[in-house]
Design a protein around this motif. Structure first.
Motif, PDB file in Angstrom:
ATOM      1  N   ARG A 177       0.868  -1.178   0.000  1.00  0.00           N
ATOM      2  CA  ARG A 177       0.000   0.000   0.000  1.00  0.00           C
ATOM      3  C   ARG A 177       0.900   1.221   0.000  1.00  0.00           C
ATOM      4  N   ARG A 214       1.623   5.026   0.656  1.00  0.00           N
ATOM      5  CA  ARG A 214       1.134   6.115   1.505  1.00  0.00           C
ATOM      6  C   ARG A 214       2.198   7.196   1.490  1.00  0.00           C
ATOM      7  N   GLN A 258      -4.361  -5.672   8.346  1.00  0.00           N
ATOM      8  CA  GLN A 258      -5.421  -4.858   7.753  1.00  0.00           C
ATOM      9  C   GLN A 258      -6.740  -5.065   8.483  1.00  0.00           C
ATOM     10  N   TYR A 291      -6.612  -3.198  11.773  1.00  0.00           N
ATOM     11  CA  TYR A 291      -6.741  -1.758  11.560  1.00  0.00           C
ATOM     12  C   TYR A 291      -8.179  -1.393  11.201  1.00  0.00           C
ATOM     13  N   ASP A 292      -8.812  -2.207  10.374  1.00  0.00           N
ATOM     14  CA  ASP A 292     -10.211  -1.968  10.020  1.00  0.00           C
ATOM     15  C   ASP A 292     -11.097  -2.017  11.258  1.00  0.00           C
ATOM     16  N   LEU A 299     -10.664   1.162  13.162  1.00  0.00           N
ATOM     17  CA  LEU A 299     -11.432   2.228  12.515  1.00  0.00           C
ATOM     18  C   LEU A 299     -12.912   2.140  12.876  1.00  0.00           C
ATOM     19  N   ARG A 313      -3.488   8.342  13.669  1.00  0.00           N
ATOM     20  CA  ARG A 313      -3.763   8.076  12.251  1.00  0.00           C
ATOM     21  C   ARG A 313      -5.145   7.452  12.089  1.00  0.00           C
ATOM     22  N   ALA A 314      -5.463   6.493  12.947  1.00  0.00           N
ATOM     23  CA  ALA A 314      -6.776   5.843  12.880  1.00  0.00           C
ATOM     24  C   ALA A 314      -7.892   6.843  13.175  1.00  0.00           C
ATOM     25  N   ARG A 337      -7.837  10.093  12.692  1.00  0.00           N
ATOM     26  CA  ARG A 337      -7.978  10.990  11.534  1.00  0.00           C
ATOM     27  C   ARG A 337      -8.649  10.272  10.365  1.00  0.00           C
ATOM     28  N   ASP A 338      -8.292   9.001  10.137  1.00  0.00           N
ATOM     29  CA  ASP A 338      -8.911   8.239   9.051  1.00  0.00           C
ATOM     30  C   ASP A 338     -10.403   8.044   9.300  1.00  0.00           C
ATOM     31  N   ALA A 339     -10.770   7.765  10.540  1.00  0.00           N
ATOM     32  CA  ALA A 339     -12.168   7.476  10.864  1.00  0.00           C
ATOM     33  C   ALA A 339     -13.011   8.731  11.060  1.00  0.00           C
ATOM     34  N   GLY A 377     -11.793  12.223  10.572  1.00  0.00           N
ATOM     35  CA  GLY A 377     -11.402  13.434   9.838  1.00  0.00           C
ATOM     36  C   GLY A 377     -11.119  14.579  10.790  1.00  0.00           C
TER      37      GLY A 377
END
Length: 70
Positions: free
Chosen positions: A7, A9, A21, A24-25, A28, A52-53, A55-57, A59
């Motif tokens: 992946r 990034r 993965q 991590y999912d 999230l 990071r998680a 921000r990904d989930a 914003g």
């Protein structure tokens, strides 16, 4: 399935196994149930992953805070 997925990034390729993965999912999903989050950020690996998680989930509804101690 033990295949490793690459992946990209920010210009760097990382290796992500299906197990990593999936974990991590799941992170999230847990964080995504929150209305917002403030992550205590130390600059280490653990708090970097959590931030990071978040921000990904979430914003812009996720923020980080750090402080100095003597």
């Amino acid at each position: 399935d033990t295949r490793v997925r690459r992946r990209a990034r920010r210009g760097r390729a990382t290796l992500v196994t299906p197990v990593i993965q999936a974990k991590y999912d799941r992170l999230l999903e847990i964080v995504g149930e929150m209305e917002s989050a403030l992550v205590a950020f130390s600059g280490g690996v653990d708090s970097t992953l959590v931030l990071r998680a978040a921000r990904d989930a979430l914003g812009d509804r996720a923020a980080a805070a750090s402080g100095l101690s003597d």
